[in-house]
Design an enzyme around this catalytic site. Structure first.
Site, PDB file in Angstrom:
ATOM      1  N   GLY A   1      44.236  52.619  33.112  1.00 41.36           N
ATOM      2  CA  GLY A   1      44.131  51.373  32.348  1.00 41.36           C
ATOM      3  C   GLY A   1      43.148  50.400  32.982  1.00 41.36           C
ATOM      4  CG  PHE A   2      42.033  48.003  37.120  1.00 33.12           C
ATOM      5  CD1 PHE A   2      42.232  46.655  36.859  1.00 33.12           C
ATOM      6  CD2 PHE A   2      41.033  48.360  38.006  1.00 33.12           C
ATOM      7  CE1 PHE A   2      41.463  45.684  37.477  1.00 33.12           C
ATOM      8  CE2 PHE A   2      40.250  47.401  38.632  1.00 33.12           C
ATOM      9  CZ  PHE A   2      40.472  46.053  38.371  1.00 33.12           C
TER      10      PHE A   2
ATOM     11  CB  CYS B   1      41.634  47.830  67.230  1.00 38.23           C
ATOM     12  SG  CYS B   1      41.862  49.259  66.151  1.00 38.23           S
TER      13      CYS B   1
ATOM     14  CB  CYS C   1      41.690  52.805  65.744  1.00 34.56           C
ATOM     15  SG  CYS C   1      39.943  52.350  65.723  1.00 34.56           S
TER      16      CYS C   1
HETATM   17 ZN   LIG Z   1      39.722  50.079  65.794  1.00 33.65          ZN
END
Ligand SMILES: [Zn+2]
Length: 401
Positions: free
Chosen positions: A108-109, A333, A335
């Site tokens: 729909g979007f 962070c 990561c």
């Molecule tokens: Zn990161």
């Protein structure tokens, strides 16, 4: 003595949802799908065409990211490669090689965002395919059929989305059409489930193993219409409830005004999903207003254009000030990108047009969004959410962007 059992806890449910901690309107809970448990509030990376752009599925599953659920896109997958290809592969999970939960939007979007290229009637929406220019027709029945063939774990009703600046009359017309389409979606969905059309069916302990279907509340910025839309949607009955039609060009303040009014009125025992929103600040603000689920293209899309989301705000990797900067994108962070690479190196990759720049920025951005939600969940459970929110929002301004 008879014990009362909520209908959601019987083995005929497609989903189970339990709120385990609450602070103000903010909720931390567990959503159990036929493909595993998901801690909420949750961020769902967007995998439009059967891929979360710029990142491998192994990375999505890694402890760095640990994404429990991703999105697929009905409109795009229907046009290319087409449902026959995905059906013959045994559904979208098998086709793409992802065994965790999948949510598909209804198309729909995407049709809405085609603007002038579409024609809306009571029956559905006619439009030109962006792939080959052919004339296509999408309706509640077609959308449900495609989503059953994809075999997603959560499917969405086919809705109509009014533009953010739409007036009362136009929004009301659109909202009532959405309600009629929601009813047709529900009926087509139930029919397809009993016909065994769901390609993603799986035995699941304590659950039916079938697909779940979410309803969508529309009504643009008009709170009276939002309330009516909510009532219409809840009366039909769904496994969860989404708020659609935000982040479509309306004023920024509208998002929180709508959430302040509508989220607390939504059924407490069902998951609440805010579609297509937003920045890290929006997410945390929406959690504070009672939202449990989010999706947004920002971390992946902006990763490809050189923008990193960090705990001290946005960082543009193109900026020459990073030329010799040995620091990671975000010093807080954890990561794998931030553990290994410097801003200087990432900038060099980006300026050289190396594809690894997009890959690494996307990885970090997703880690930042997913880690933010992890922090949100922990703080709600430990009763520290207001403090978390205050500190998180305070730090975001530090880069001055
Ligand atoms: Zn990161």
């Amino acid at each position: 003595m008879a014990t009362s059992v909520s209908p959601r806890e019987t083995d005929t449910s497609a989903l189970r949802f339990k709120v385990e901690a609450q602070q103000g309107e903010a909720r931390a809970g567990v959503l159990t799908t036929r493909r595993g448990q998901i801690q909420t509030p949750v961020f769902m990376p967007v995998g439009t065409a059967g891929t979360v752009k710029g990142i491998r599925f192994e990375a999505l599953e890694s402890s760095d990211l640990d994404a429990r659920i991703i999105l697929g896109n009905t409109y795009h997958l229907w046009l290319r490669p087409g449902i026959e290809v995905i059906k013959s592969a045994g559904g979208l999970h098998r086709f793409i090689g992802w065994n965790r939960a999948l949510l598909t939007d209804s198309g729909g979007f995407q049709v809405f965002s085609l603007g002038a290229l579409r024609k809306i009637t009571e029956e559905g929406t006619e439009f030109r395919s962006h792939v080959d220019g052919s004339l296509r027709f999408l309706s509640p029945e077609v959308s449900m059929e495609v989503q059953a063939a994809l075999g997603s774990d959560i499917s969405m009703v086919f809705d109509e989305c009014a533009p953010g600046e739409a007036g009362h009359e136009e929004t009301e017309r659109s909202m009532n059409l959405t309600a009629r389409w929601a009813k047709r979606s529900r009926e087509a969905f139930d029919r397809l489930q009993s016909d065994g059309a769901d390609a993603g069916y799986i035995e699941a302990e304590g659950l039916s193993g079938t697909q779940a279907l979410f309803g969508i509340v529309q009504g643009s910025s008009h709170l009276d219409l939002r309330r009516i839309s909510l009532e219409q949607t809840v009366n039909i009955g769904f496994d969860g409830y989404a708020i659609g039609g935000l982040s479509v060009g309306e004023e920024k303040s509208v998002l929180f005004e709508v959430l302040d009014d509508i989220a607390p009125r939504m059924p407490k025992e069902f998951p609440r999903y805010l579609m297509g929103v937003g920045t890290p600040e929006d997410l945390v603000g929406a959690v504070a207003r009672g939202v449990d689920m989010f999706d947004c293209v920002l971390p992946t899309r902006n990763g490809r254009t050189g923008q990193a989301f960090t705990s001290s705000g946005k960082l543009n990797i193109k900026n020459s000030q990073w030329t010799n900067d040995a620091r990671p994108l975000d010093e807080s962070c954890r990561c794998s990108v931030c553990k290994r690479h410097s801003r200087a190196y990432l900038r060099h990759l980006y300026m050289s047009g190396e594809m690894l720049a997009s890959v690494l920025l996307t990885h970090h951005n997703l880690a930042f969004f997913l880690d933010t939600m992890r922090g949100v969940r922990q703080s709600i459970r430990s009763g520290d959410f207001p403090k978390f929110r205050r500190e998180f929002t305070g730090r975001l301004g530090a880069n001055g962007e």
